[in-house]
Design a protein around this motif. Structure first.
Motif, PDB file in Angstrom:
ATOM      1  N   THR A   1       6.171   3.419   6.251  1.00 47.81           N
ATOM      2  CA  THR A   1       4.938   3.960   6.810  1.00 47.81           C
ATOM      3  C   THR A   1       3.775   3.187   6.216  1.00 47.81           C
ATOM      4  OG1 THR A   1       5.902   6.178   6.988  1.00 47.81           O
ATOM      5  CG2 THR A   1       3.499   6.018   7.051  1.00 47.81           C
ATOM      6  N   ASP A   2       2.861   2.696   7.070  1.00 50.35           N
ATOM      7  CA  ASP A   2       1.726   1.951   6.533  1.00 50.35           C
ATOM      8  C   ASP A   2       0.616   2.913   6.103  1.00 50.35           C
ATOM      9  OD1 ASP A   2       0.060   2.609   8.722  1.00 50.35           O
ATOM     10  OD2 ASP A   2       0.468   0.745   9.775  1.00 50.35           O
ATOM     11  N   LYS A   3      -0.450   2.366   5.522  1.00 48.51           N
ATOM     12  CA  LYS A   3      -1.499   3.197   4.925  1.00 48.51           C
ATOM     13  C   LYS A   3      -2.397   3.871   5.962  1.00 48.51           C
ATOM     14  CE  LYS A   3      -1.499   0.790   0.504  1.00 48.51           C
ATOM     15  NZ  LYS A   3      -2.262  -0.006  -0.487  1.00 48.51           N
ATOM     16  N   SER A   4      -2.207   3.537   7.245  1.00 50.96           N
ATOM     17  CA  SER A   4      -2.919   4.263   8.292  1.00 50.96           C
ATOM     18  C   SER A   4      -2.112   5.447   8.789  1.00 50.96           C
ATOM     19  CB  SER A   4      -3.234   3.329   9.465  1.00 50.96           C
ATOM     20  OG  SER A   4      -2.053   3.059  10.221  1.00 50.96           O
ATOM     21  N   GLY A   5      -0.869   5.588   8.290  1.00 48.59           N
ATOM     22  CA  GLY A   5      -0.001   6.670   8.710  1.00 48.59           C
ATOM     23  C   GLY A   5       0.970   6.310   9.808  1.00 48.59           C
TER      24      GLY A   5
ATOM     25  N   ASP B   1      -2.809  -5.169   0.117  1.00 47.85           N
ATOM     26  CA  ASP B   1      -2.363  -4.740   1.443  1.00 47.85           C
ATOM     27  C   ASP B   1      -1.820  -5.878   2.300  1.00 47.85           C
ATOM     28  OD1 ASP B   1      -3.094  -2.206   0.724  1.00 47.85           O
ATOM     29  OD2 ASP B   1      -5.009  -2.220   1.821  1.00 47.85           O
TER      30      ASP B   1
ATOM     31  N   LYS C   1      -2.451  -3.707   6.523  1.00 47.45           N
ATOM     32  CA  LYS C   1      -2.777  -2.329   6.145  1.00 47.45           C
ATOM     33  C   LYS C   1      -2.099  -1.892   4.861  1.00 47.45           C
ATOM     34  CE  LYS C   1      -3.676  -0.997  10.931  1.00 47.45           C
ATOM     35  NZ  LYS C   1      -3.280  -0.150  12.081  1.00 47.45           N
TER      36      LYS C   1
END
Length: 518
Positions: A487-491, A463, A438
């Motif tokens: 924090t990953d890109k999905s939140g 990613d 991600k």
């Protein structure tokens, strides 16, 4: 009088040092002869290595985890060293118990020899002739033990001029013979010219190179690793006591099971296909919070999805079951490797070179976003489309997680824990974060349990690779505890709760305590 017969009361007996030395030399000869024969029939047939591999397979999960945490990449050397000490102790005991008769030592030697036979027969990569090595080891060990025991006891029974000198010559010759046999066995085991095969492959040039690594992809001048890990520094965690030696020209990959069409591919078959390059960060499930088992490389190979589409995956197949040439297995979710954007590879190259031998030459699997224990089979020779219900791979059979997605993680690299910083001014804290596939959106840092503040991130490469971070802190003199979280890109935010790596990856915030001196 036969030395193996029941000794009469008051019969001569060997001195303890002589008896112990005879036991040690007999075991050395047994191991050397087994290694020599294994050099002819196959290196995995060496009784010493076979017992070591079996010990790895049978070791409880908690003990394996402890070994990796404590000894890191030296865990196998520690195992082999421990085995050597156990054998040395057994040899001494066998000798001392046989001061009057060779029978006790012969029985113990026979038991050790049978253990070697059983270990070789249990190995999944053993050929039909492999049992010859432990049998030769058993026979040689008992024969040498009885011969030396009889020679030494005869000197005690009937002292004669030159007897002691002849015994010393026999003992010395035995030691030299064991050394020569061991060295010759190692030479024969290495006769497969893997290095020559790898050199003949030459540079691995992709037809679709990965994008250039942008300037600012790391903060190596401020304490982070370089973005691309040199091949020699790339972490290695596997179960192989001896690295499989496969030549590219002898290698083939069978793809079978729940497919429309079975495929058998040679190295040249893969080399002639479209080669793509991907920048991928790999992570080991054994990595503790803040641990070192994460590295990044430009891998070059053939898209695994394309090969599986050519074979035709039948409905219901949910596991891609990969097997290494040494019998190690890993099961990868089919739906993951079939994702077009995932970019799973049958990798031939690493940073522009053919795969290093210890990293899987000629071919390995690389699946971004999954821990290596289910996705990164080295020395790959077999892929079977099957189901998770039908077959269990090496680590799944030992209770590890089935799916193995990589968990978001961040690590502090500078300052090191317990360091003392001098010179005044601001303190730079830097590290690395990963959240494949991600990607990393944010890294936060806090000091002494205070408010979180955003760190500066390096350039975003993709990613499926890690991301460096840094922050400058104006800290007063004294001790300070710094924590980080990603924090990953999905939140999804890296959890605070500390969870051990086994069975499916560690969680927790990494922290470092250091002292600022003004």
């Amino acid at each position: 009088m036969e030395s193996s017969a029941e000794p009469a009361p008051g019969a001569p007996r060997l001195a303890v040092p002589v008896a112990a030395l005879i036991g040690v030399l007999a075991v050395a000869v047994a191991l050397a002869v087994g290694h020599l024969v294994a050099g002819v029939v196959g290196p995995s047939a060496s009784p010493f290595l076979a017992v070591g591999n079996t010990a790895i397979d049978l070791t409880p999960l908690q003990l394996k985890d402890f070994a990796v945490r404590t000894f890191g990449t030296y865990d196998k050397l520690v195992l082999l060293g421990g085995m050597a000490l156990v054998l040395l102790g057994a040899a001494v005991v066998a000798g001392v118990l046989s001061r009057r008769s060779s029978l006790p030592g012969s029985i113990l030697a026979g038991a050790l020899g049978l253990l070697g036979v059983a270990a070789v027969l249990a190995r999944p990569d053993s050929g039909q002739l492999s049992v010859l090595a432990p049998i030769a080891s058993l026979v040689a060990g008992i024969a040498v033990f009885r011969w030396l025991h009889r020679a030494a006891l005869s000197v005690r029974e009937v002292p004669q001029e030159g007897g002691r000198r002849k015994l010393l010559i026999a003992l010395g010759a035995t030691a030299v013979g064991a050394g020569v046999a061991g060295v010759l066995g190692q030479f024969l085991g290495n006769r497969i010219d893997v290095e020559g095969s790898r050199a003949a492959v030459g540079a691995i040039k992709p037809s679709k190179p990965a994008p250039e690594i942008p300037v600012g992809a790391d903060f190596s001048g401020q304490g982070t690793p370089s973005f691309i890990t040199p091949n020699g520094d790339f972490y290695r965690v596997d179960t192989a006591l001896s690295v499989p030696r496969l030549r590219a020209e002898d290698w083939s990959l069978r793809i079978h099971g729940m497919v429309d069409k079975e495929l058998t591919l040679s190295y040249e078959d893969l080399r002639s296909r479209e080669l793509v390059e991907r920048t991928i960060t790999m992570t080991c499930v054994s990595n503790e919070v803040g641990g070192p088992y994460v590295s990044t490389s430009n891998f070059t190979g053939v898209l695994l999805r394309d090969v599986l589409m050519e074979a035709g995956v039948k409905p219901g197949a949910d596991q891609l079951f990969g097997t290494s040439s040494d019998g190690w297995t890993a099961g990868t979710p089919v739906d993951v490797v079939m994702e077009a954007e995932r970019g799973a590879l049958l990798a031939l190259g690493m940073n522009g070179e053919p795969l290093p031998v210890e990293h899987g030459f000629p071919v390995r699997m690389v699946v971004p976003g999954l821990y290596g224990y289910i996705s990164a089979t080295k020395w790959l020779v077999d892929l079977e489309l099957t189901t998770f219900d039908a077959k269990q791979s090496y680590w799944i059979d030992r209770g590890w997680g089935r799916l193995g997605p990589i968990k978001p993680m961040s690590r502090i690299d500078t300052p090191k824990g317990l360091s003392r910083l001098t010179g005044g001014g601001k303190t730079t804290v830097s590290g690395v974060a990963w959240a494949q596939p991600k990607g990393v959106a944010k890294v936060e840092v806090r000091v002494d349990g205070g408010a979180w503040q955003d760190a500066t991130l390096s350039a975003d490469v993709n990613d499926s690779s890690w991301r460096m971070w840094k922050v400058e802190l104006d800290l007063p003199a004294g001790g300070h505890q710094v924590e980080c979280r990603a924090t990953d890109k999905s939140g999804f935010v890296q959890p605070q709760a500390r969870v051990a790596p086994i069975p499916d990856g560690a969680t927790g915030w990494h922290s470092a305590f250091f002292t600022v001196e003004k």
